[in-house]
Scaffold this motif. Structure first.
Motif, PDB file in Angstrom:
ATOM      1  N   ARG A  35     -15.313   3.408   7.347  1.00  0.00           N
ATOM      2  CA  ARG A  35     -15.291   4.071   6.038  1.00  0.00           C
ATOM      3  C   ARG A  35     -16.664   3.889   5.426  1.00  0.00           C
ATOM      4  N   VAL A  68      -5.978   4.443  -3.184  1.00  0.00           N
ATOM      5  CA  VAL A  68      -5.688   3.644  -1.976  1.00  0.00           C
ATOM      6  C   VAL A  68      -6.949   3.381  -1.150  1.00  0.00           C
ATOM      7  N   LYS A  70      -9.630   1.869  -1.349  1.00  0.00           N
ATOM      8  CA  LYS A  70     -10.189   0.510  -1.234  1.00  0.00           C
ATOM      9  C   LYS A  70      -9.490  -0.295  -0.129  1.00  0.00           C
ATOM     10  N   ASP A  71      -8.265   0.105   0.215  1.00  0.00           N
ATOM     11  CA  ASP A  71      -7.546  -0.595   1.296  1.00  0.00           C
ATOM     12  C   ASP A  71      -7.641   0.127   2.637  1.00  0.00           C
ATOM     13  N   VAL A  72      -8.317   1.258   2.637  1.00  0.00           N
ATOM     14  CA  VAL A  72      -8.452   2.022   3.890  1.00  0.00           C
ATOM     15  C   VAL A  72      -9.671   1.473   4.650  1.00  0.00           C
ATOM     16  N   ASN A  73      -9.440   0.361   5.336  1.00  0.00           N
ATOM     17  CA  ASN A  73     -10.528  -0.322   6.049  1.00  0.00           C
ATOM     18  C   ASN A  73     -10.510   0.021   7.528  1.00  0.00           C
ATOM     19  N   ALA A  76      -7.209   0.334   9.751  1.00  0.00           N
ATOM     20  CA  ALA A  76      -6.028   0.802   9.018  1.00  0.00           C
ATOM     21  C   ALA A  76      -5.535   2.127   9.606  1.00  0.00           C
ATOM     22  N   LEU A 103      -1.814   5.720   3.090  1.00  0.00           N
ATOM     23  CA  LEU A 103      -2.124   4.555   3.919  1.00  0.00           C
ATOM     24  C   LEU A 103      -0.822   4.130   4.588  1.00  0.00           C
ATOM     25  N   GLY A 106      -2.139  -1.018   6.495  1.00  0.00           N
ATOM     26  CA  GLY A 106      -3.464  -1.560   6.186  1.00  0.00           C
ATOM     27  C   GLY A 106      -3.933  -2.505   7.272  1.00  0.00           C
ATOM     28  N   ASP A 108      -6.468  -5.976   7.315  1.00  0.00           N
ATOM     29  CA  ASP A 108      -7.339  -6.851   6.540  1.00  0.00           C
ATOM     30  C   ASP A 108      -8.760  -6.827   7.094  1.00  0.00           C
ATOM     31  N   ALA A 109      -9.698  -6.520   6.240  1.00  0.00           N
ATOM     32  CA  ALA A 109     -11.082  -6.319   6.675  1.00  0.00           C
ATOM     33  C   ALA A 109     -11.657  -7.576   7.323  1.00  0.00           C
ATOM     34  N   TYR A 112      -9.259  -8.340  10.910  1.00  0.00           N
ATOM     35  CA  TYR A 112      -9.173  -7.368  12.023  1.00  0.00           C
ATOM     36  C   TYR A 112     -10.252  -7.667  13.065  1.00  0.00           C
TER      37      TYR A 112
END
Ligand code: 4AD
Ligand code: MG
Length: 468
Positions: A35, A68, A70-73, A76, A103, A106, A108-109, A112
């Protein structure tokens, strides 16, 4: 998400990227590779496994779903609807302008494991459950699927029937000492009678192992169906050369009646060249990835295999070639000794520069079922040797003469009674016939340039390794 949104069929990324025209409403699902946030937009690179390439998606901050993002890492999973439009950017023809973004799961950045960088093969083996999401392993497993399909296609076109042979076997035909025993007896040994048949109390009342080959059963089926092939898992407790040997691997074993060693060699060569040709054609982008990042020269080598006939030499000639080539090998070269990988690779890579079929091996180093030649010293066996790998295929014309076969079984220190049904095939309507075994993982190593067999099987089983 509304009901209508979820009922809209998703378009595989592979199809979206090859669209002929813009699409007003499209649904793309996949995993986020990266992203990138810009002023007023976020750019997502999404991959759904359908092809090597990602599709770029642009998410406008004006979208109601934008919160959403900000959680699309990386890692995800997302479900997106939008419009497929021509991409102004370089490198891709199409991109998606998002209209709705969900999403799904998710990632976790921090946690992962597959961040956007190159990981070593060794590390990726420890996360085999995630490695199909990398470019390299996605490509390898797509090629695996395509190669399997091409093999079925080839045999079907030639009139071979696909048969299933047992995985549990009561006979120890070829793999003495290399078999995995299957038992329902308690590990402690209780329940095993102190004397007599120690397998009496076991599930089958006799010793049971995982099969090392479906050949003997395939021969029986070929004596009714004419031309058959198996494509199944086989198991060998081999503890050597872990880069080329897996404990669980897949083998393709054609077997055909009214055929001799020449027919066998012709079939093996045609199959190999056809499968290589079709995979080159159908997996162009994936093969190119391997040519660029794993094995420079791969495509050239595959084109040679597809385009040129294989060399053929007798084992005797091969031994002479190896003895007089001026190269020193680790293992001795002499008539009666088996060829080692270094010898096989020298022949295919350096001497011939292409695949070579070696035939007529000494009977002392081959299985009892191979047809005895008139010299009484060699059998009608053949191995297909290829650059980088060595033995890709092993096969033979089968001994169809009852008396010769019985004598060979005895010569190998075995009891003909154990092979009563196999011998029956020679008692009732015996015919010349032949077949071979292709190690599917070895073929994939050839197709991808991947040097370790553990990296062409999704979840490899090798000595000391039974994870996943
Ligand atoms: O040469 P092999 O042992 O031949 C047979 O099993 C015969 N019954 C085949 C037949 O004539 N129907 O094995 C066939 C092929 C080898 O050439 C090699 O490519 C592959 O199977 N192979 C393995 N591949 C991965 N891991 C292992 N441990 C392998 N052992 C053999
Ligand atoms: Mg062999």
């Amino acid at each position: 998400m509304t009901a209508s949104a979820s009922s809209m069929a998703r378009t595989p990324v592979a199809d979206a990227l090859t669209a002929e025209a813009p699409v007003a409403h499209i649904r793309i699902c996949g995993w986020v590779r990266t992203r990138r946030d810009a002023k007023g937009f976020s750019f997502l690179e999404i991959n759904d496994g359908s092809c090597l390439a990602n599709i770029q998606c642009i998410v406008d901050e004006a979208l109601p779903d934008f919160a959403v993002i900000k959680d699309v890492n990386t890692g995800a999973a997302v479900d997106m609807r939008g419009e497929l439009v021509e991409s102004p950017g370089k490198g891709q023809k199409w991109e998606v302008r998002a209209a709705a973004l969900t999403l799904l799961g998710g990632a976790d950045a921090e946690a992962y494991p597959l961040q956007k960088k190159r990981h070593s093969d060794e590390f990726l083996r420890t996360i085999a459950h995630l490695r199909a999401r990398t470019n390299k392993f996605g490509a390898a497993f797509r090629i695996r699927s395509e190669a399997a399909y091409a093999i079925h296609e080839f045999f079907r076109e030639r009139g071979f029937f696909h048969v299933h042979t047992p995985i549990l076997t009561g006979s120890d035909c070829e793999g003495a000492g290399e078999m995995f025993r299957v038992t329902t007896l308690p590990a402690s040994g209780t329940g095993v009678p102190p004397s007599g048949n120690r397998f009496e109390a076991d599930f089958f009342g006799k010793e049971c192992n995982l099969t090392v080959s479906g050949q003997l059963e395939a021969e029986a089926l070929a004596m009714g169906l004419g031309k058959v092939y198996t494509f199944g898992p086989t198991f060998r407790a081999e503890n050597s050369n872990p880069a080329r040997h897996a404990a669980e691997f897949w083998m393709i074993e054609p077997e055909f009646a009214f055929a001799d060693l020449n027919d066998d060699m012709e079939l093996a060569e045609a199959m190999t060249r056809t499968v290589v040709t079709r995979v080159l054609e159908r997996c162009a982008a994936d093969i190119e990835l391997f040519d660029r990042f794993v094995d420079n020269g791969l495509i050239e080598r595959l084109r040679t295999i597809a385009g040129q006939s294989f060399a053929r030499v007798s084992y005797r000639e091969a031994i002479e070639l190896l003895k007089t080539c001026g190269k020193t090998f680790d293992y001795p070269v002499s008539f009666g000794l088996d060829l080692q990988t270094e010898h096989e690779r020298y022949l295919a890579e350096e001497h011939f520069g292409k695949p070579v079929i070696v035939y007529d091996y000494p009977k002392s180093i081959k299985a009892f079922y191979m047809r005895l030649n008139d010299d009484n010293e060699t059998v009608a066996a053949m191995d297909v040797l290829v650059p980088r790998i060595g033995e890709l295929i092993g096969g033979s014309q089968r001994e169809e003469r009852l008396d010769v076969l019985e004598a060979r079984i005895r010569e190998m220190g075995q009891n003909p009674d154990d092979y009563w049904w196999y011998l029956d095939l020679r008692r009732f309507g015996s015919v010349p016939h032949a077949g071979f075994g292709l190690g599917f993982e070895r073929l994939l190593m050839l197709l991808t340039g991947i040097a370790n067999i553990r990296d062409v099987v999704p979840f490899p089983r090798t000595p000391g390794n039974l994870e996943f």
